[in-house]
Design a protein around this motif. Sequence first.
Motif, PDB file in Angstrom:
ATOM      1  N   SER A  93      55.066  51.142  21.898  1.00  0.00           N
ATOM      2  CA  SER A  93      56.429  52.112  21.627  1.00  0.00           C
ATOM      3  C   SER A  93      57.516  50.924  22.776  1.00  0.00           C
ATOM      4  N   ILE A  94      56.843  50.800  23.881  1.00  0.00           N
ATOM      5  CA  ILE A  94      57.612  50.300  25.520  1.00  0.00           C
ATOM      6  C   ILE A  94      57.311  49.738  25.594  1.00  0.00           C
ATOM      7  N   ALA A  95      58.434  48.717  25.682  1.00  0.00           N
ATOM      8  CA  ALA A  95      58.323  47.491  26.163  1.00  0.00           C
ATOM      9  C   ALA A  95      58.937  46.872  27.616  1.00  0.00           C
ATOM     10  N   GLU A  96      59.680  45.865  27.863  1.00  0.00           N
ATOM     11  CA  GLU A  96      59.900  45.462  29.523  1.00  0.00           C
ATOM     12  C   GLU A  96      60.035  44.669  29.406  1.00  0.00           C
ATOM     13  N   ILE A  97      61.562  44.186  29.983  1.00  0.00           N
ATOM     14  CA  ILE A  97      62.242  42.318  29.855  1.00  0.00           C
ATOM     15  C   ILE A  97      62.117  42.449  31.882  1.00  0.00           C
ATOM     16  N   ARG A  98      62.106  42.212  32.606  1.00  0.00           N
ATOM     17  CA  ARG A  98      61.901  42.333  33.911  1.00  0.00           C
ATOM     18  C   ARG A  98      62.679  40.484  34.425  1.00  0.00           C
ATOM     19  N   PHE A  99      62.632  41.275  35.541  1.00  0.00           N
ATOM     20  CA  PHE A  99      64.644  40.161  36.011  1.00  0.00           C
ATOM     21  C   PHE A  99      63.549  40.339  37.551  1.00  0.00           C
ATOM     22  N   SER A 105      63.829  35.613  33.794  1.00  0.00           N
ATOM     23  CA  SER A 105      62.802  37.086  33.487  1.00  0.00           C
ATOM     24  C   SER A 105      61.517  36.174  33.090  1.00  0.00           C
ATOM     25  N   THR A 106      62.021  37.473  32.429  1.00  0.00           N
ATOM     26  CA  THR A 106      60.227  37.710  30.937  1.00  0.00           C
ATOM     27  C   THR A 106      60.920  37.388  29.744  1.00  0.00           C
ATOM     28  N   GLY A 107      62.351  37.177  29.774  1.00  0.00           N
ATOM     29  CA  GLY A 107      62.848  37.312  28.849  1.00  0.00           C
ATOM     30  C   GLY A 107      63.180  37.907  28.007  1.00  0.00           C
ATOM     31  N   GLY A 108      62.913  38.274  26.637  1.00  0.00           N
ATOM     32  CA  GLY A 108      63.092  39.039  25.175  1.00  0.00           C
ATOM     33  C   GLY A 108      64.451  39.175  24.016  1.00  0.00           C
ATOM     34  N   LEU A 109      64.422  39.709  23.013  1.00  0.00           N
ATOM     35  CA  LEU A 109      65.029  39.875  22.689  1.00  0.00           C
ATOM     36  C   LEU A 109      65.220  40.700  21.750  1.00  0.00           C
ATOM     37  N   LEU A 110      66.544  41.938  21.828  1.00  0.00           N
ATOM     38  CA  LEU A 110      66.585  42.859  21.108  1.00  0.00           C
ATOM     39  C   LEU A 110      67.669  42.490  19.773  1.00  0.00           C
ATOM     40  N   ALA A 111      67.486  42.990  18.667  1.00  0.00           N
ATOM     41  CA  ALA A 111      67.797  43.325  17.517  1.00  0.00           C
ATOM     42  C   ALA A 111      68.406  44.782  16.763  1.00  0.00           C
ATOM     43  N   PHE A 112      70.227  44.827  16.224  1.00  0.00           N
ATOM     44  CA  PHE A 112      70.066  45.614  16.343  1.00  0.00           C
ATOM     45  C   PHE A 112      70.610  46.392  14.557  1.00  0.00           C
ATOM     46  N   ASP A 113      70.482  46.792  13.716  1.00  0.00           N
ATOM     47  CA  ASP A 113      70.583  46.540  12.361  1.00  0.00           C
ATOM     48  C   ASP A 113      71.209  47.475  12.484  1.00  0.00           C
ATOM     49  N   VAL A 123      67.522  37.557  26.601  1.00  0.00           N
ATOM     50  CA  VAL A 123      67.809  37.026  27.502  1.00  0.00           C
ATOM     51  C   VAL A 123      66.671  36.435  27.538  1.00  0.00           C
ATOM     52  N   ASN A 124      67.501  34.869  28.269  1.00  0.00           N
ATOM     53  CA  ASN A 124      67.097  33.864  28.452  1.00  0.00           C
ATOM     54  C   ASN A 124      65.795  34.009  29.437  1.00  0.00           C
ATOM     55  N   TRP A 125      64.382  32.487  29.270  1.00  0.00           N
ATOM     56  CA  TRP A 125      63.576  34.053  30.466  1.00  0.00           C
ATOM     57  C   TRP A 125      63.729  32.583  31.540  1.00  0.00           C
ATOM     58  N   LEU A 126      64.238  31.761  30.663  1.00  0.00           N
ATOM     59  CA  LEU A 126      64.532  30.878  32.415  1.00  0.00           C
ATOM     60  C   LEU A 126      65.432  30.906  33.711  1.00  0.00           C
ATOM     61  N   THR A 127      66.494  31.217  32.612  1.00  0.00           N
ATOM     62  CA  THR A 127      67.768  31.634  33.579  1.00  0.00           C
ATOM     63  C   THR A 127      68.037  32.737  33.337  1.00  0.00           C
TER      64      THR A 127
END
Length: 135
Positions: A93-99, A105-113, A123-127
């Motif tokens: 249940s733990i994830a990371e986005i690293r810059f 970065s490693t990139g990622g997506l957080l969604a909130f309903d 978070v775009n992984w390339l930029t």
Amino acid sequence: LVELLAVLAIMALAAAAFSFNGARGTETAAFRAFLVNTAAALGDARATAMKTGAETPVTIDAANRSISSGSKTIAVPATAVMTATAAATGAQSIAEIRFFADGTSTGGLLAFDHQGRTFTISVNWLTGHVALKET
């Protein structure tokens, strides 16, 4: 006298309607502030990585409903359902986005309903660019 009573009745109805919508409006404003603060924390982590030249992680803890970067921890509101797509840390249940120092970065997506609407912070992984939008 009748006109005065009519005006008072209309004012009472208006006040009741405002107080009913005001509570929901406050909750929505607080949730939007949470979204902006979360996106800002991700952007700050990217800036810190570029400034210090060191990898900077942002931890998403689904079990504790929190997002942490350095000493800053943001609690996910109880009224929101969070979904995270990011690099796993090995802990359940733990994830990371690293810059990284070069801005990537490693990139990622957080969604909130929240209240029937979905908001995403990507978070775009390339930029390393952080984007907040309603989907």
